[in-house]
Motif scaffolding. Structure first.
Motif, PDB file in Angstrom:
ATOM      1  N   GLU A  43      39.652  36.882  48.107  1.00  0.00           N
ATOM      2  CA  GLU A  43      40.928  36.176  48.112  1.00  0.00           C
ATOM      3  C   GLU A  43      41.526  36.170  49.524  1.00  0.00           C
ATOM      4  N   ARG A  44      41.445  37.303  50.228  1.00  0.00           N
ATOM      5  CA  ARG A  44      41.964  37.362  51.596  1.00  0.00           C
ATOM      6  C   ARG A  44      41.242  36.372  52.501  1.00  0.00           C
ATOM      7  N   ARG A  45      39.956  36.206  52.287  1.00  0.00           N
ATOM      8  CA  ARG A  45      39.138  35.357  53.146  1.00  0.00           C
ATOM      9  C   ARG A  45      39.037  33.925  52.631  1.00  0.00           C
ATOM     10  N   ASP A  46      39.653  33.656  51.473  1.00  0.00           N
ATOM     11  CA  ASP A  46      39.572  32.340  50.839  1.00  0.00           C
ATOM     12  C   ASP A  46      38.114  31.962  50.602  1.00  0.00           C
ATOM     13  N   ARG A  47      37.367  32.898  50.051  1.00  0.00           N
ATOM     14  CA  ARG A  47      35.960  32.681  49.710  1.00  0.00           C
ATOM     15  C   ARG A  47      35.756  32.872  48.208  1.00  0.00           C
ATOM     16  N   PRO A  48      34.736  32.243  47.642  1.00  0.00           N
ATOM     17  CA  PRO A  48      34.419  32.516  46.240  1.00  0.00           C
ATOM     18  C   PRO A  48      33.776  33.896  46.108  1.00  0.00           C
ATOM     19  N   LEU A  49      33.866  34.458  44.909  1.00  0.00           N
ATOM     20  CA  LEU A  49      33.238  35.743  44.605  1.00  0.00           C
ATOM     21  C   LEU A  49      32.058  35.508  43.671  1.00  0.00           C
ATOM     22  N   ARG A  50      30.948  36.120  44.011  1.00  0.00           N
ATOM     23  CA  ARG A  50      29.757  36.024  43.162  1.00  0.00           C
ATOM     24  C   ARG A  50      29.392  37.419  42.690  1.00  0.00           C
TER      25      ARG A  50
END
Length: 312
Positions: A27-34
């Motif tokens: 969330e901090r990096r604005d990335r999806p989580l897998r």
């Protein structure tokens, strides 16, 4: 497409804590989580031989296939925990067949970072890092973060004024262990970026030890006095960091130079930190995988999350 943050999950308490930490980082990096669960159907899976990725709480003497929770349930539990803690993060779950180490190493090549769990031990004996996590840390070509089972969102933040845990206060320091004799851009940038994302202070630690008198040449005798040598190391550290201060002007940097073994200095510096960043040098030729004494000490004895960043 941006690379995801990937968390390895196996149903254990430490992997769930790691998955939640990975969700906050995504969330901090604005990335999806897998979320990645590796299911090994190796023929050696038989009574009395649990695979290394199994939680220690599983009972011995039961067929391994029976000991393992179904992959669907493992992924669902991790996703439910994340939805409750970090509802806005984008999540995808994946099950792969094969040895966990190989699957996680492949995932690390595709990830912004790979996040794994490590189990805490009581007292001062340090932390138990499973064989899978150790193998991944020693061989991965991308950043790997180890998170202990007890890690909570509040642990990343400084305590409130009354001393209670809170997620509404500022972030704890990010600590970077840096050898100014061999500074790595990848490791330094990872630490500065992590501090900027958190609006946290970056504490950079360089540890040095005086050379043996037997190693001094005839012209080196004037360098024996420690205060002068400490000032020299401080100057080197400041010079290395100046370009990064210019690139990340919003990051407050505290430089620390100590006369001590690097492993000891880092373990102490990481006490009370939110994240410790250390480097691991990639070998230029095939050699047995290893982490080095400083990284080894960090992953076994530091209680905050530890990011191990490989570099050439």
């Amino acid at each position: 497409m941006h690379a995801p943050v990937i968390a390895g999950v196996d149903g254990s308490a430490e992997s769930l804590a790691a998955a939640e930490w990975a969700a906050r980082e995504a969330e901090r990096r604005d990335r999806p989580l897998r979320l990645l669960h590796a299911r090994n159907r190796h023929p050696r899976d038989k009574v009395g031989e649990p695979s290394p990725e199994l939680p220690a709480s599983f009972q011995q003497g039961t067929p391994v296939a029976a000991q393992r929770p179904p992959a669907r349930r493992v992924l669902r539990r991790a996703e439910e925990r994340i939805r409750g803690a970090v509802p806005g993060v984008r999540i995808a779950g994946e099950q792969v067949e094969g040895p966990a180490t190989a699957a996680l190493l492949t995932a690390a090549e595709q990830a912004e970072m790979l996040v794994l769990g490590s189990r805490g031990l009581s007292g001062f004996t340090g932390f138990l890092v499973g064989s899978v996590a150790l193998a991944v840390v020693a061989q991965a070509t991308g950043p790997v973060v180890l998170v202990r089972a007890e890690e909570r969102a509040e642990d990343e933040h400084v305590p409130a004024e009354d001393g209670s845990a809170s997620t509404r206060t500022g972030y704890r320091d990010v600590v970077l262990g840096l050898d100014v004799n061999d500074p790595s851009d990848e490791v330094i940038e990872f630490a500065f970026a992590a501090a900027r994302l958190r609006q946290a202070r970056l504490r950079v630690v360089h540890a040095w030890q005086p050379p043996s008198a037997f190693g001094l040449g005839p012209g080196d005798i004037a360098l024996v006095k420690d205060p002068y040598r400490a000032e020299e190391w401080q100057g080197f550290l400041s010079a290395v960091l100046q370009v990064w201060r210019d690139k990340y002007p919003e990051v407050e940097v505290l430089e620390t130079v100590v006369r001590e073994k690097a492993a000891t200095a880092l373990v102490r510096a990481a006490s009370g930190a939110g994240l410790l960043v250390v480097g691991r040098q990639l070998a230029d030729r095939p050699v047995p995988a290893r982490t080095g004494p400083v990284t080894h000490a960090a992953v076994h004895h530091v209680s905050c999350p530890v990011a191990v960043v490989p570099h050439h």
